[in-house]
Write an enzyme that holds these catalytic residues in place. Structure first.
Site, PDB file in Angstrom:
ATOM      1  CB  SER A  38      -0.610  -6.218   1.041  1.00 50.10           C
ATOM      2  OG  SER A  38      -0.187  -7.371   0.345  1.00 50.10           O
ATOM      3  CE  LYS A 106      -2.453  -7.281  -2.820  1.00 52.19           C
ATOM      4  NZ  LYS A 106      -1.791  -6.449  -1.803  1.00 52.19           N
TER       5      LYS A 106
END
Length: 290
Positions: A38, A106
């Site tokens: 990701s 993230k």
């Protein structure tokens, strides 16, 4: 002198070693390995990180692996000592709202009060400060592309120039997936609202106070706040300190490791002992030579 000998003897014992290790994990740093793609572009699957636990205050200490808190959350904010909040554009380690024991990493796209649009072109940000300061966007995002929606100015991909690992696929696959989910009655699987804005379908979300909208740099291969919502401060753990080791895994596409077993579990020497900023310098250097 006797006291120092006693301290040395304790630290040299098994019990002392365990206590010291736990104190380091509780208050200073904890090791994590990245399993997914990701954040590819900046952080890769197989990167092993030390996470700085004091970047945003001191989280409530938890016993590793079982994630059992060792003390109550007296302030109900997930932190023993409250600290700074994650800033826009920073890479953050946290526990997502739909998990209790899993840690994610993230990039923080938006903070409380901001408005976010996800369109076929990418992400747009309307920082809340621009509601009262008309020059805020011009001052802080001078070279960014902007677009007006609902009488407000939104900035397209505000961190992409500064952080070169951020990227989309050519056809923005995730936008079309979310559009499909929304039109098929599966809105519960996404956190953003699908609306028509000036003849264009967009996904919209306003971020609640003291929450953060976390997005993977690999924009089209990331389970993130688009699906499970923004992250409360109480779930913030820390920030990546540096990569202490890095191995290619089976899902390392750049090395074709899935089809070639010999490409698996190879050491990525160039990534070791690099901070996120150090890794981004490598990316910029590589981009400059192409």
């Amino acid at each position: 002198m006797k006291f120092l000998r006693s301290v040395y003897a304790f630290c040299s014992s098994w019990v002392g070693t365990i206590v010291i290790v736990l104190l380091v994990i509780f208050f200073i740093a904890q090791a994590f390995i990245i399993p997914s793609r990701s954040m590819v572009g900046t952080l890769y699957e197989g990167d092993m990180l030390f996470v700085k636990k004091f970047s945003y205050g001191i989280p409530i200490p938890k016993i590793p692996w079982i994630e059992l808190p060792v003390m109550p959350d007296f302030k109900n904010n997930g932190h023993l000592i409250e600290g700074d909040r994650p800033k826009r554009g920073e890479v953050v380690v946290f526990i997502p709202p739909h998990e209790k024991k899993s840690y994610y990493v993230k990039r923080n796209f938006a903070i409380g009060g901001d408005e976010v649009l996800f369109t076929n072109e990418g992400f747009y940000l309307h920082p809340f400060e621009s509601d009262t300061d008309k020059n805020y966007i011009a001052k802080h995002y001078p070279n960014a592309m902007t677009k007006e929606f609902m009488g407000k100015i939104f900035v397209l991909n505000p961190y992409k120039n500064e952080h070169p690992g951020i990227h989309y696929q050519k056809d923005n696959e995730t936008f079309h997936l979310m559009e499909q989910l929304a039109t098929q009655g599966a809105e519960a699987n996404i956190s953003m609202q699908l609306i028509q804005m000036e003849g264009e379908k967009v996904f919209y979300k306003k971020i609640n106070d003291d929450e953060f909208f976390m997005i993977g740099d690999n924009r089209d291969n990331s389970s993130d706040s688009r699906f499970w919502g923004s992250v409360a401060y109480k779930n913030i753990v820390g920030s990546p300190w540096f990569v202490y080791f890095s191995l290619s895994l089976k899902n390392s596409l750049e090395m074709d490791a899935e089809n070639n077993p010999k490409k698996r579990y190879l050491v990525r020497w160039e990534r070791m002992f690099k901070s996120v900023g150090g890794l981004e310098k490598i990316i910029k250097k590589e981009n400059a030579t192409h």
